[in-house]
Design a protein around this motif. Structure first.
Motif, PDB file in Angstrom:
ATOM      1  N   LEU A   5       0.842  -1.370  -0.246  1.00  0.00           N
ATOM      2  CA  LEU A   5      -0.030  -0.081   0.009  1.00  0.00           C
ATOM      3  C   LEU A   5       0.737   1.296  -0.180  1.00  0.00           C
ATOM      4  CD1 LEU A   5      -3.058   0.927  -0.017  1.00  0.00           C
ATOM      5  CD2 LEU A   5      -3.218   0.944   2.584  1.00  0.00           C
ATOM      6  N   GLY A   6       1.905   0.741   0.040  1.00  0.00           N
ATOM      7  CA  GLY A   6       2.639   2.291   0.785  1.00  0.00           C
ATOM      8  C   GLY A   6       3.701   3.014  -0.419  1.00  0.00           C
ATOM      9  N   THR A   7       3.648   1.572  -1.181  1.00  0.00           N
ATOM     10  CA  THR A   7       4.174   1.757  -2.667  1.00  0.00           C
ATOM     11  C   THR A   7       3.281   2.381  -3.380  1.00  0.00           C
ATOM     12  OG1 THR A   7       5.970  -0.318  -1.883  1.00  0.00           O
ATOM     13  CG2 THR A   7       5.612   0.408  -4.634  1.00  0.00           C
ATOM     14  N   LEU A   8       2.199   2.153  -3.446  1.00  0.00           N
ATOM     15  CA  LEU A   8       1.007   2.778  -4.690  1.00  0.00           C
ATOM     16  C   LEU A   8       1.194   3.876  -4.579  1.00  0.00           C
ATOM     17  CD1 LEU A   8      -1.500  -0.433  -4.819  1.00  0.00           C
ATOM     18  CD2 LEU A   8      -0.015   0.273  -6.392  1.00  0.00           C
ATOM     19  N   VAL A   9       1.079   4.509  -2.846  1.00  0.00           N
ATOM     20  CA  VAL A   9       0.934   6.048  -2.747  1.00  0.00           C
ATOM     21  C   VAL A   9       2.734   7.286  -2.974  1.00  0.00           C
ATOM     22  CG1 VAL A   9      -1.532   5.722  -1.899  1.00  0.00           C
ATOM     23  CG2 VAL A   9       0.530   5.332  -0.222  1.00  0.00           C
ATOM     24  N   GLN A  10       3.471   5.890  -3.014  1.00  0.00           N
ATOM     25  CA  GLN A  10       4.497   6.331  -2.816  1.00  0.00           C
ATOM     26  C   GLN A  10       4.750   7.323  -1.476  1.00  0.00           C
ATOM     27  OE1 GLN A  10       6.623   6.270  -5.856  1.00  0.00           O
ATOM     28  NE2 GLN A  10       4.329   5.177  -6.103  1.00  0.00           N
ATOM     29  N   GLN A  11       4.827   6.570  -0.878  1.00  0.00           N
ATOM     30  CA  GLN A  11       5.424   6.650   0.527  1.00  0.00           C
ATOM     31  C   GLN A  11       6.785   6.259   1.208  1.00  0.00           C
ATOM     32  OE1 GLN A  11       3.549   9.291   2.547  1.00  0.00           O
ATOM     33  NE2 GLN A  11       2.989   9.629   0.041  1.00  0.00           N
ATOM     34  N   PRO A  12       7.357   6.905   1.644  1.00  0.00           N
ATOM     35  CA  PRO A  12       8.027   6.540   2.516  1.00  0.00           C
ATOM     36  C   PRO A  12       7.575   5.017   2.896  1.00  0.00           C
ATOM     37  CG  PRO A  12       7.940   8.677   3.222  1.00  0.00           C
ATOM     38  CD  PRO A  12       7.010   8.249   2.175  1.00  0.00           C
ATOM     39  N   ALA A  13       9.364   4.440   3.612  1.00  0.00           N
ATOM     40  CA  ALA A  13       9.365   3.049   4.181  1.00  0.00           C
ATOM     41  C   ALA A  13       8.625   3.531   5.976  1.00  0.00           C
ATOM     42  CB  ALA A  13      10.609   2.375   4.175  1.00  0.00           C
ATOM     43  N   HIS A  14       9.097   4.643   6.153  1.00  0.00           N
ATOM     44  CA  HIS A  14       8.345   4.705   8.161  1.00  0.00           C
ATOM     45  C   HIS A  14       6.987   5.581   7.255  1.00  0.00           C
ATOM     46  CE1 HIS A  14      10.656   8.526   6.147  1.00  0.00           C
ATOM     47  NE2 HIS A  14       9.179   9.179   7.125  1.00  0.00           N
ATOM     48  N   LEU A  15       6.385   5.689   6.923  1.00  0.00           N
ATOM     49  CA  LEU A  15       5.136   5.561   6.581  1.00  0.00           C
ATOM     50  C   LEU A  15       4.310   4.709   6.040  1.00  0.00           C
ATOM     51  CD1 LEU A  15       5.114   9.322   5.878  1.00  0.00           C
ATOM     52  CD2 LEU A  15       5.281   8.618   7.941  1.00  0.00           C
ATOM     53  N   MET A  16       4.252   3.856   7.119  1.00  0.00           N
ATOM     54  CA  MET A  16       3.095   2.767   6.835  1.00  0.00           C
ATOM     55  C   MET A  16       1.793   3.007   7.319  1.00  0.00           C
ATOM     56  SD  MET A  16       4.461   0.813   5.326  1.00  0.00           S
ATOM     57  CE  MET A  16       6.607  -0.195   4.802  1.00  0.00           C
ATOM     58  N   PRO A  17       1.132   2.545   5.802  1.00  0.00           N
ATOM     59  CA  PRO A  17      -0.565   3.070   6.491  1.00  0.00           C
ATOM     60  C   PRO A  17      -0.617   1.842   7.714  1.00  0.00           C
ATOM     61  CG  PRO A  17      -0.333   2.709   3.765  1.00  0.00           C
ATOM     62  CD  PRO A  17       1.301   2.525   4.704  1.00  0.00           C
ATOM     63  N   THR A  18      -2.426   2.118   7.941  1.00  0.00           N
ATOM     64  CA  THR A  18      -3.015   1.498   8.733  1.00  0.00           C
ATOM     65  C   THR A  18      -4.571   1.073   8.677  1.00  0.00           C
ATOM     66  OG1 THR A  18      -1.328   0.983  10.778  1.00  0.00           O
ATOM     67  CG2 THR A  18      -3.620   0.355  11.099  1.00  0.00           C
ATOM     68  N   ALA A  19      -4.814  -0.073   8.090  1.00  0.00           N
ATOM     69  CA  ALA A  19      -6.539   0.228   7.922  1.00  0.00           C
ATOM     70  C   ALA A  19      -7.847   0.736   8.905  1.00  0.00           C
ATOM     71  CB  ALA A  19      -7.426  -0.635   7.269  1.00  0.00           C
ATOM     72  N   VAL A  20      -8.800   1.038   8.843  1.00  0.00           N
ATOM     73  CA  VAL A  20      -9.816   1.677  10.235  1.00  0.00           C
ATOM     74  C   VAL A  20     -10.337   0.391  10.314  1.00  0.00           C
ATOM     75  CG1 VAL A  20     -10.208   3.889   7.984  1.00  0.00           C
ATOM     76  CG2 VAL A  20     -11.771   1.492   7.705  1.00  0.00           C
ATOM     77  N   SER A  21     -11.599  -0.043  11.519  1.00  0.00           N
ATOM     78  CA  SER A  21     -11.257  -0.777  11.769  1.00  0.00           C
ATOM     79  C   SER A  21     -12.193  -1.633  11.868  1.00  0.00           C
ATOM     80  CB  SER A  21     -11.498   0.439  13.543  1.00  0.00           C
ATOM     81  OG  SER A  21     -12.701   0.407  13.410  1.00  0.00           O
ATOM     82  N   GLU A  22     -12.934  -0.970  10.278  1.00  0.00           N
ATOM     83  CA  GLU A  22     -14.373  -1.785  10.225  1.00  0.00           C
ATOM     84  C   GLU A  22     -14.505  -1.062   8.959  1.00  0.00           C
ATOM     85  OE1 GLU A  22     -16.796  -4.835   9.793  1.00  0.00           O
ATOM     86  OE2 GLU A  22     -16.034  -4.395  11.395  1.00  0.00           O
ATOM     87  N   LEU A  23     -14.792  -2.470   7.925  1.00  0.00           N
ATOM     88  CA  LEU A  23     -15.477  -1.908   6.427  1.00  0.00           C
ATOM     89  C   LEU A  23     -16.567  -1.127   5.952  1.00  0.00           C
ATOM     90  CD1 LEU A  23     -13.599  -4.361   4.496  1.00  0.00           C
ATOM     91  CD2 LEU A  23     -12.249  -2.484   4.597  1.00  0.00           C
ATOM     92  N   GLU A  24     -16.576  -0.271   5.399  1.00  0.00           N
ATOM     93  CA  GLU A  24     -18.300  -0.022   5.310  1.00  0.00           C
ATOM     94  C   GLU A  24     -19.237  -1.303   3.982  1.00  0.00           C
ATOM     95  OE1 GLU A  24     -18.775   3.839   3.727  1.00  0.00           O
ATOM     96  OE2 GLU A  24     -17.687   4.373   5.867  1.00  0.00           O
ATOM     97  N   LEU A  25     -19.040  -2.280   3.705  1.00  0.00           N
ATOM     98  CA  LEU A  25     -19.690  -3.352   3.547  1.00  0.00           C
ATOM     99  C   LEU A  25     -20.942  -3.407   2.742  1.00  0.00           C
ATOM    100  CD1 LEU A  25     -18.778  -6.449   5.490  1.00  0.00           C
ATOM    101  CD2 LEU A  25     -17.423  -4.865   3.352  1.00  0.00           C
TER     102      LEU A  25
END
Length: 522
Positions: free
Chosen positions: A303-323
């Motif tokens: 995910l970080g590669t797709l948004v071109q973010q450096p390695a130390h800025l790793m995103p985390t998903a929200v707690s629940e999906l909107e299905l």
């Protein structure tokens, strides 16, 4: 001066004993501190999850602990973060029964707990929409496709403009050999020529160039849809690993209760193998947690590669999906895809372009024109031959045209363009059929995932939780085997994992349908 060797040896021995005593106290304090830290983390983690557990009272004595089963809800899942170390039962059965813990094993558990805490402290919860916007603005593949479209837009003024005019000058440097006219000697002859194609050819070339721009623009949309799908799939994979980690951590509490029940039965004459089986289940959860943590880091890296973010800025998903549980009608999805799918749009634009190329090839049987203007400088000096030379300069115009005599060449150009048109027609039909097939598969997969989710949430998980509570009570009352208890626990864990995967599959399937259609289907 003489020294007593015996006295010196006693002095050295006393120093070593003193130092050994100090080091022993230091190690004892460190060991006690580590035990207290692990115990405190364990207590805090239990208290944080106590609201999600359901207790079952023992049936045959106050010394048998109760078992806690994490209940599943179809509403928004509680985002439970680990607040302390993960308590792992010891592998040595005798150590567990006697209540003693090996210092090296305790140190390993503290290290594992610290690693989990360090991972959670670096979490940077990010919404899916913000990641998609970021990827669309910075991804190099999208930038490259946009640059291609911009480059083709600049081709339109080139194909609609006339060719550069030609300029010429004919002169005679030797006067007695110069061209002579009645008006005098010709010194220079200037000419400007311009090639003018058949008027309709320019219009057709412009339409071909415009279709090339449309094709490039559909490629931009297609790349954007592919990147959007990739971000969504990576995000859903990240959510799945986070959710499964929570499931494993909650089941760790359940297994710890099973270990306590097996210990209580063992103290009252039960089988020692029951306690070993419970500890093996705890070890399996530890192994699964290690695997899930690795998958989480892989998903964060993708995910970080797709948004071109450096390695130390790793995103985390929200707690629940909107299905989106409602699946749109298949015919509606296919109709939307036929209008909005960028690949189909690009093939239609290519087909229109090839039709214009057929027209352009047929226009080659018409001639092109050559227009020109000339100016001659005439001299009437003493070197002229004509007795009536007046030195007047001459102005002339010229008109020419090409002769398309080679009929076979022109007909071959038309045939070539027709074959290209037919090829694009077949490619469009093949893509249309492939698209319909993929949409049908994705809709079928989405419907199956929705049905599976309802089956697990509404029927299997509630029944399995009830069965586990009853089996636990029977085991405490010496009416059931521990293998039945473990089997019910494993079924519950498997169903909880299947629920999380079904949710991720539903979201991923909708992302794939959106890419196939070319937009989000409401």
């Amino acid at each position: 001066m003489h020294t007593n060797p015996i006295k010196n040896e006693k002095s050295v021995e006393a120093k070593w004993l003193y130092r050994s005593a100090i080091l022993g106290q230091i190690f004892l304090l460190a060991f006690c501190g580590g035990c207290n830290l692990a115990h405190q983390r364990k207590e805090v983690m239990k208290s944080a999850r106590s609201h999600a557990t359901l207790g079952t009272k023992p049936t045959n004595g106050s010394d048998i602990p109760e078992v806690h089963i994490a209940t599943y809800s179809n509403d928004a899942h509680t985002d439970v973060k680990p607040t302390g170390g993960i308590h792992t039962p010891e592998h040595n059965l005798s150590d567990t029964v006697s209540g003693e813990t090996h210092p090296l094993k305790q140190t390993q558990h503290v290290v594992v707990a610290s690693a989990v805490l360090a991972l959670d402290e670096t979490d940077n919860i990010t919404t899916l929409d913000s990641l998609i916007r970021l990827a669309l603005s910075v991804h190099p593949s999208i930038q490259a496709a946009r640059q291609k479209a911009s480059a083709l837009r600049h081709r339109i003024p080139q194909v609609t403009a006339l060719e550069d005019p030609t300029f010429g000058n004919t002169f005679w440097p030797i006067q007695d050999q110069a061209l002579q006219t009645a008006g005098g000697r010709v010194g220079h002859q200037f000419s400007i020529g311009q090639k003018v194609p058949w008027p309709e050819k320019i219009k057709v070339k412009e339409r071909v160039a415009q279709k090339e721009v449309e094709i490039a623009e559909t490629e931009v949309i297609q790349v954007e849809q592919e990147i959007t799908e990739a971000v969504r799939l990576a995000y859903y994979q990240l959510w799945l690993t986070d959710h499964l980690i929570q499931v494993v951590q909650q089941n760790k509490l359940l297994v710890e209760d099973l270990i306590k029940i097996a210990e209580a039965r063992y103290r009252t004459g039960g089988s020692q193998s029951d306690l070993l089986k419970a500890q093996i289940e705890s070890d399996k959860l530890d192994e699964e947690l290690i695997h899930l943590l690795q998958e989480k880091e892989v998903a964060r890296a993708d995910l970080g590669t797709l948004v071109q973010q450096p390695a130390h800025l790793m995103p985390t998903a929200v707690s629940e999906l909107e299905l989106i549980s409602a699946i749109p009608d298949l015919e509606v999805i296919i109709a939307e895809a036929e209008k909005s799918n960028p690949n189909l749009q690009g093939l239609r634009a290519q087909l229109d372009r090839d039709r214009e190329k057929i027209h352009l090839a047929s226009l080659q049987r018409y001639p092109d024109f050559n227009l020109g203007v000339g100016y001659s400088i005439i001299s009437d000096d003493q070197n002229v031959i004509s007795p009536v030379a007046n030195g007047r300069d001459n102005l002339n115009f010229s008109v020419g045209l090409s002769l398309p005599l080679w009929k076979e060449k022109n007909e071959s150009g038309v045939s070539e363009a027709i074959h290209h048109r037919n090829r694009q027609t077949h490619l469009r039909d093949a893509e249309h059929n492939r698209l319909i097939g993929q949409i049908r598969r994705q809709v079928a997969a989405a419907e199956a995932s929705v049905d599976q989710l309802h089956l697990f949430v509404d029927r299997l998980i509630p029944k399995t939780e009830r069965t586990l509570r009853l089996t636990t009570a029977d085991y405490q009352g010496k009416k059931a085997d521990f293998s039945d208890l473990i089997e019910n626990y494993q079924d519950l864990l498997s169903y909880q994992i299947q629920v999380a995967r079904a949710k991720a599959d539903i979201a991923s399937t909708h992302a794939k349908i959106a890419r196939l259609v070319g937009k989000q289907v409401k």
